[in-house]
Motif scaffolding. Structure first.
Motif, PDB file in Angstrom:
ATOM      1  N   MET A   1     -34.418  55.754   2.203  1.00  0.00           N
ATOM      2  CA  MET A   1     -35.752  55.536   1.683  1.00  0.00           C
ATOM      3  C   MET A   1     -35.970  54.047   1.417  1.00  0.00           C
ATOM      4  SD  MET A   1     -37.468  57.506  -1.410  1.00  0.00           S
ATOM      5  CE  MET A   1     -38.864  58.449  -0.959  1.00  0.00           C
ATOM      6  N   SER A   2     -34.938  53.301   1.114  1.00  0.00           N
ATOM      7  CA  SER A   2     -35.096  51.886   0.830  1.00  0.00           C
ATOM      8  C   SER A   2     -35.387  51.080   2.087  1.00  0.00           C
ATOM      9  CB  SER A   2     -33.862  51.337   0.125  1.00  0.00           C
ATOM     10  OG  SER A   2     -32.758  51.439   1.001  1.00  0.00           O
ATOM     11  N   SER A   3     -35.056  51.591   3.273  1.00  0.00           N
ATOM     12  CA  SER A   3     -35.320  50.861   4.509  1.00  0.00           C
ATOM     13  C   SER A   3     -36.809  50.845   4.850  1.00  0.00           C
ATOM     14  CB  SER A   3     -34.521  51.469   5.661  1.00  0.00           C
ATOM     15  OG  SER A   3     -34.967  52.788   5.897  1.00  0.00           O
ATOM     16  N   SER A   4     -37.593  51.782   4.337  1.00  0.00           N
ATOM     17  CA  SER A   4     -39.028  51.806   4.622  1.00  0.00           C
ATOM     18  C   SER A   4     -39.813  50.854   3.728  1.00  0.00           C
ATOM     19  CB  SER A   4     -39.571  53.227   4.464  1.00  0.00           C
ATOM     20  OG  SER A   4     -39.454  53.632   3.118  1.00  0.00           O
ATOM     21  N   THR A   5     -39.187  50.292   2.709  1.00  0.00           N
ATOM     22  CA  THR A   5     -39.874  49.384   1.802  1.00  0.00           C
ATOM     23  C   THR A   5     -39.456  47.936   2.056  1.00  0.00           C
ATOM     24  OG1 THR A   5     -38.185  49.713   0.140  1.00  0.00           O
ATOM     25  CG2 THR A   5     -40.146  51.127   0.002  1.00  0.00           C
ATOM     26  N   THR A   6     -39.493  47.508   3.313  1.00  0.00           N
ATOM     27  CA  THR A   6     -39.150  46.125   3.626  1.00  0.00           C
ATOM     28  C   THR A   6     -40.341  45.235   3.355  1.00  0.00           C
ATOM     29  OG1 THR A   6     -39.823  46.404   5.903  1.00  0.00           O
ATOM     30  CG2 THR A   6     -37.497  46.805   5.412  1.00  0.00           C
ATOM     31  N   SER A   7     -40.069  43.976   3.089  1.00  0.00           N
ATOM     32  CA  SER A   7     -41.159  43.041   2.808  1.00  0.00           C
ATOM     33  C   SER A   7     -41.816  42.615   4.107  1.00  0.00           C
ATOM     34  CB  SER A   7     -40.623  41.823   2.056  1.00  0.00           C
ATOM     35  OG  SER A   7     -39.777  41.089   2.909  1.00  0.00           O
ATOM     36  N   SER A   8     -43.096  42.264   4.028  1.00  0.00           N
ATOM     37  CA  SER A   8     -43.828  41.841   5.221  1.00  0.00           C
ATOM     38  C   SER A   8     -43.366  40.471   5.698  1.00  0.00           C
ATOM     39  CB  SER A   8     -45.332  41.838   4.956  1.00  0.00           C
ATOM     40  OG  SER A   8     -45.625  40.910   3.934  1.00  0.00           O
ATOM     41  N   ALA A   9     -42.751  39.673   4.817  1.00  0.00           N
ATOM     42  CA  ALA A   9     -42.259  38.355   5.212  1.00  0.00           C
ATOM     43  C   ALA A   9     -41.114  38.487   6.201  1.00  0.00           C
ATOM     44  CB  ALA A   9     -41.828  37.575   3.985  1.00  0.00           C
ATOM     45  N   ALA A  10     -40.278  39.497   6.031  1.00  0.00           N
ATOM     46  CA  ALA A  10     -39.171  39.699   6.949  1.00  0.00           C
ATOM     47  C   ALA A  10     -39.675  40.268   8.272  1.00  0.00           C
ATOM     48  CB  ALA A  10     -38.145  40.625   6.319  1.00  0.00           C
ATOM     49  N   ALA A  11     -40.706  41.082   8.236  1.00  0.00           N
ATOM     50  CA  ALA A  11     -41.236  41.686   9.450  1.00  0.00           C
ATOM     51  C   ALA A  11     -42.039  40.686  10.268  1.00  0.00           C
ATOM     52  CB  ALA A  11     -42.111  42.876   9.095  1.00  0.00           C
ATOM     53  N   TYR A  12     -42.706  39.756   9.626  1.00  0.00           N
ATOM     54  CA  TYR A  12     -43.527  38.755  10.303  1.00  0.00           C
ATOM     55  C   TYR A  12     -43.109  37.358   9.850  1.00  0.00           C
ATOM     56  CZ  TYR A  12     -46.456  42.760  11.346  1.00  0.00           C
ATOM     57  OH  TYR A  12     -46.921  43.950  11.773  1.00  0.00           O
ATOM     58  N   PRO A  13     -42.084  36.788  10.472  1.00  0.00           N
ATOM     59  CA  PRO A  13     -41.655  35.449  10.045  1.00  0.00           C
ATOM     60  C   PRO A  13     -42.690  34.395  10.410  1.00  0.00           C
ATOM     61  CG  PRO A  13     -40.489  36.105  12.021  1.00  0.00           C
ATOM     62  CD  PRO A  13     -41.294  37.300  11.565  1.00  0.00           C
ATOM     63  N   LYS A  14     -42.693  33.306   9.661  1.00  0.00           N
ATOM     64  CA  LYS A  14     -43.631  32.213   9.904  1.00  0.00           C
ATOM     65  C   LYS A  14     -43.287  31.539  11.230  1.00  0.00           C
ATOM     66  CE  LYS A  14     -45.579  28.156   7.750  1.00  0.00           C
ATOM     67  NZ  LYS A  14     -45.594  27.254   6.636  1.00  0.00           N
ATOM     68  N   PRO A  15     -44.274  31.236  12.061  1.00  0.00           N
ATOM     69  CA  PRO A  15     -43.983  30.578  13.336  1.00  0.00           C
ATOM     70  C   PRO A  15     -43.398  29.189  13.104  1.00  0.00           C
ATOM     71  CG  PRO A  15     -46.346  30.640  12.966  1.00  0.00           C
ATOM     72  CD  PRO A  15     -45.703  31.461  11.883  1.00  0.00           C
ATOM     73  N   PRO A  16     -42.623  28.663  14.058  1.00  0.00           N
ATOM     74  CA  PRO A  16     -41.986  27.370  13.866  1.00  0.00           C
ATOM     75  C   PRO A  16     -42.969  26.206  13.859  1.00  0.00           C
ATOM     76  CG  PRO A  16     -41.574  28.219  16.064  1.00  0.00           C
ATOM     77  CD  PRO A  16     -42.253  29.296  15.295  1.00  0.00           C
ATOM     78  N   TYR A  17     -44.177  26.410  14.293  1.00  0.00           N
ATOM     79  CA  TYR A  17     -45.191  25.354  14.307  1.00  0.00           C
ATOM     80  C   TYR A  17     -46.510  25.922  13.815  1.00  0.00           C
ATOM     81  CZ  TYR A  17     -47.014  27.730  18.386  1.00  0.00           C
ATOM     82  OH  TYR A  17     -47.542  28.671  19.229  1.00  0.00           O
ATOM     83  N   SER A  18     -47.417  25.045  13.454  1.00  0.00           N
ATOM     84  CA  SER A  18     -48.751  25.499  13.083  1.00  0.00           C
ATOM     85  C   SER A  18     -49.766  24.685  13.872  1.00  0.00           C
ATOM     86  CB  SER A  18     -48.991  25.346  11.580  1.00  0.00           C
ATOM     87  OG  SER A  18     -48.912  23.986  11.228  1.00  0.00           O
ATOM     88  N   ALA A  19     -50.776  25.347  14.351  1.00  0.00           N
ATOM     89  CA  ALA A  19     -51.812  24.689  15.145  1.00  0.00           C
ATOM     90  C   ALA A  19     -52.696  23.839  14.237  1.00  0.00           C
ATOM     91  CB  ALA A  19     -52.654  25.732  15.860  1.00  0.00           C
ATOM     92  N   PRO A  20     -53.244  22.752  14.747  1.00  0.00           N
ATOM     93  CA  PRO A  20     -54.144  21.937  13.929  1.00  0.00           C
ATOM     94  C   PRO A  20     -55.454  22.687  13.671  1.00  0.00           C
ATOM     95  CG  PRO A  20     -54.109  21.135  16.175  1.00  0.00           C
ATOM     96  CD  PRO A  20     -53.051  22.190  16.079  1.00  0.00           C
ATOM     97  N   PRO A  21     -56.136  22.363  12.595  1.00  0.00           N
ATOM     98  CA  PRO A  21     -57.402  23.045  12.311  1.00  0.00           C
ATOM     99  C   PRO A  21     -58.464  22.654  13.336  1.00  0.00           C
ATOM    100  CG  PRO A  21     -57.064  21.235  10.794  1.00  0.00           C
ATOM    101  CD  PRO A  21     -55.807  21.364  11.582  1.00  0.00           C
ATOM    102  N   PRO A  22     -59.513  23.451  13.473  1.00  0.00           N
ATOM    103  CA  PRO A  22     -60.592  23.123  14.403  1.00  0.00           C
ATOM    104  C   PRO A  22     -61.273  21.813  14.023  1.00  0.00           C
ATOM    105  CG  PRO A  22     -60.899  25.320  13.460  1.00  0.00           C
ATOM    106  CD  PRO A  22     -59.736  24.700  12.780  1.00  0.00           C
ATOM    107  N   ALA A  23     -61.933  21.193  14.989  1.00  0.00           N
ATOM    108  CA  ALA A  23     -62.632  19.930  14.737  1.00  0.00           C
ATOM    109  C   ALA A  23     -63.702  20.134  13.678  1.00  0.00           C
ATOM    110  CB  ALA A  23     -63.255  19.419  16.024  1.00  0.00           C
ATOM    111  N   GLY A  24     -63.769  19.258  12.719  1.00  0.00           N
ATOM    112  CA  GLY A  24     -64.758  19.335  11.658  1.00  0.00           C
ATOM    113  C   GLY A  24     -64.323  20.162  10.463  1.00  0.00           C
ATOM    114  N   TYR A  25     -63.219  20.869  10.579  1.00  0.00           N
ATOM    115  CA  TYR A  25     -62.729  21.687   9.473  1.00  0.00           C
ATOM    116  C   TYR A  25     -62.110  20.781   8.417  1.00  0.00           C
ATOM    117  CZ  TYR A  25     -60.684  25.801   7.254  1.00  0.00           C
ATOM    118  OH  TYR A  25     -60.374  26.795   6.375  1.00  0.00           O
TER     119      TYR A  25
END
Length: 68
Positions: A1-25
């Motif tokens: 039962m404890s395996s179904s309560t995983t955190s969303s951070a482990a399921a969706y890791p942060k990408p190694p890069y981040s895209a720049p914001p749109p122009a004017g943002y």
């Protein structure tokens, strides 16, 4: 039962890069004036052009209805 309560951070890791914001943002570097103080915003009235156009359209409709 404890395996179904995983955190969303482990399921969706942060990408190694981040895209720049749109122009004017806004970014953190230009969020404020000197010393991070908020920049005053001036608003201007646009007038009553919408209501004049709306009344003209209604008048035109009534005139066309009366003529035809």
């Amino acid at each position: 039962m404890s395996s179904s309560t995983t955190s969303s951070a482990a399921a969706y890791p942060k990408p190694p890069y981040s895209a720049p914001p749109p122009a004017g943002y806004p970014t953190r570097s230009d969020a404020g004036g000197q010393n991070g103080a908020p920049v005053p915003v001036e608003t201007k009235s646009k007038g009553d052009g919408f209501w004049k156009g709306c009344c003209a359209a209604l008048c035109c409709c009534c005139m066309l209805d009366a003529c035809f």
